[in-house]
Design an enzyme around this catalytic site. Structure first.
Site, PDB file in Angstrom:
ATOM      1  N   ALA A 154       1.020  -1.433   0.247  1.00 59.74           N
ATOM      2  CA  ALA A 154       0.108   0.165  -0.156  1.00 59.74           C
ATOM      3  C   ALA A 154       0.383   1.212   0.216  1.00 59.74           C
ATOM      4  CB  ALA A 154      -0.691   0.034   1.085  1.00 59.74           C
ATOM      5  N   TYR A 155       2.159   1.190   0.802  1.00 56.36           N
ATOM      6  CA  TYR A 155       2.569   2.680   0.788  1.00 56.36           C
ATOM      7  C   TYR A 155       4.009   2.662  -0.713  1.00 56.36           C
ATOM      8  CZ  TYR A 155       6.460   5.350   3.432  1.00 56.36           C
ATOM      9  OH  TYR A 155       7.193   6.479   2.949  1.00 56.36           O
ATOM     10  N   ASN A 156       4.317   1.466  -0.913  1.00 50.27           N
ATOM     11  CA  ASN A 156       4.767   2.154  -2.389  1.00 50.27           C
ATOM     12  C   ASN A 156       3.922   1.807  -3.403  1.00 50.27           C
ATOM     13  OD1 ASN A 156       6.320   1.591  -4.712  1.00 50.27           O
ATOM     14  ND2 ASN A 156       7.415  -0.083  -4.031  1.00 50.27           N
ATOM     15  N   SER A 158       1.497   4.179  -2.774  1.00 50.47           N
ATOM     16  CA  SER A 158       0.926   5.401  -2.942  1.00 50.47           C
ATOM     17  C   SER A 158       1.986   6.233  -3.450  1.00 50.47           C
ATOM     18  CB  SER A 158       0.475   5.831  -0.969  1.00 50.47           C
ATOM     19  OG  SER A 158       1.526   5.241  -0.690  1.00 50.47           O
TER      20      SER A 158
END
Length: 246
Positions: A154-156, A158
């Site tokens: 998810a972080y990647n 975004s």
């Protein structure tokens, strides 16, 4: 507060971690700084008061970066207090590592995308409308977009979106004399990073760069200060700031 300050910077996520170090660094360069924070009034005020205590100019403004009305009000407050905006640093973000994509709660995905991607878009939109000539927009990504660590889907996602948006905006602002760049730190010793990782993971990540340490917020702030001021010929780039980890 003076409305004739030479250079004015808005720093989102400016009350903690890398953002707070950026506030301190830009203030040392003579910027009047608007410290944006999400929720902790005490930390927001403290970051601004620290600048003022050293003889600088600062203002703390609470605003959710994903809320376009709140962000517009943030820019309004900066213009009212200091006369305009020259630099915008979007350091606000959230990180939720450790869960494989297959098990990730979609509510977590929505929160990460809302703050990191939508928030960056909303801030960039106001920056594109309001920055004065000779200005700079600096967004934040992560070296995880290249390292592809499991548990960071998810972080990647975004932050990859932030990179793509930033590079396009740099070209859309042709003729405005405004630079637009992304800083992509590696593992950095902030509360956000240290609180989200085990001691074993922290030690492993610290050993990976040839410099054999974690980055410090001051390391990242130096690069931001470079992009905010003297680096007028660096534009439309993603700068990996990670001690050579990749």
């Amino acid at each position: 507060m003076s409305a004739t300050t030479a250079r004015v910077a808005i720093v989102t996520g400016g009350s903690r971690g890398i953002g707070r170090q950026v506030v301190s660094r830009l203030a040392a360069d003579g910027y009047a700084v608007v410290v944006n924070y999400a929720s902790n009034d005490a930390e927001g005020r403290s970051a601004a008061e620290e600048v003022i205590a050293k003889g600088g100019q600062a203002l703390a403004i609470r605003a959710d970066v994903s809320d376009e009305v709140a962000v517009a009000a943030l820019f309004d407050a900066a213009e009212e207090a200091f006369g305009g905006v020259d630099v915008v640093v979007n350091a606000a973000g959230v990180m939720t590592p450790g869960t494989p994509l297959v098990d990730l709660d979609l509510n977590v995905l929505d929160r990460v995308m809302r703050v990191n991607m939508r928030g960056a878009f909303v801030v960039a939109q106001q920056a594109a409308r309001r920055l004065r000539r000779g200005g700079a927009l600096i967004t934040f990504s992560t070296s995880v977009t290249k390292l592809a660590h499991p548990g960071y889907s998810a972080y990647n996602a975004s932050k990859s979106a932030v990179e793509g948006m930033t590079l396009i905006l740099a070209r859309e602002l042709r003729g405005r004399d405004i630079t637009v760049n992304t800083v992509a730190p590696g593992p950095t010793a902030t509360d956000l990073f240290l609180g989200a990782n085990t001691e074993e993971a922290i030690a492993r990540l610290a050993a990976q760069p040839p410099l054999e340490r974690l980055g410090q917020p001051a390391d990242i702030a130096e690069v931001v200060a470079f992009l905010a001021g003297p680096a007028r010929w660096v534009n439309g780039q993603v700068l990996l700031v990670n001690g050579g980890i990749i």
